[in-house]
Enzyme design. Sequence first.
Site, PDB file in Angstrom:
ATOM      1  CB  CYS A  15      -0.990  -0.030   1.165  1.00 17.22           C
ATOM      2  SG  CYS A  15      -0.248   0.035   2.810  1.00 17.22           S
ATOM      3  NE  ARG A  21      -4.451   1.564   1.657  1.00 18.89           N
ATOM      4  CZ  ARG A  21      -4.217   2.273   0.567  1.00 18.89           C
ATOM      5  NH1 ARG A  21      -5.063   2.196  -0.446  1.00 18.89           N
ATOM      6  NH2 ARG A  21      -3.163   3.051   0.480  1.00 18.89           N
ATOM      7  CG  ASP A 130      -5.587   5.014   2.694  1.00 14.93           C
ATOM      8  OD1 ASP A 130      -5.577   4.563   3.863  1.00 14.93           O
ATOM      9  OD2 ASP A 130      -4.645   5.659   2.210  1.00 14.93           O
TER      10      ASP A 130
END
Length: 161
Positions: A15, A21, A130
Amino acid sequence: MDKRVRGAPSVLFLCLGNICRSPMAEGAARAACAAAGVTAHVDSAGTSDWHSSEPPDDRAIAEAARHGVDLSPLRARQLAASDYRDFDLILAADADNLATLRARAPGDARATLALMFDMVPGRAGEALADPWYGDARDFERCWRDVTAVAEALVQRLSQHG
Ligand code: 4NP
């Protein structure tokens, strides 16, 4: 350093910051592999070095802990050129991360590059939202999403050896 476990598939989750994440995806994948008895090498990284050596975001740690997964030992690191050689599969959270991943690929890359949701039947091409700018509900949703990715990944690994 060769990060592969001999004979086992290796997967790197990617990420931006490697604090929300991708560490959640790493934790969910480790848990899903353990539950299914699948041996795999699982890691995570960020395209940026903004949070390098930091633990995951407190909200990510808290959400994973609600599901019995401890993310607290993890430390953020930036994607390295060696990752393209060390991993079979690198799974990016969103299109931006995937574009960066592709742009930085060295000539001798061997990893397959894809989105995390490309693992999930019917969800290919979707972005993993996100939660960084969000609240606890966004982290709950992120855990659900990375669990879907992890379970689909384990299914593929157990089918394809
Ligand atoms: P992640 O979330 O990419 O899922 O780890 C973010 C973490 C930090 C920032 C952005 C997204 N940041 O701007 O510092």
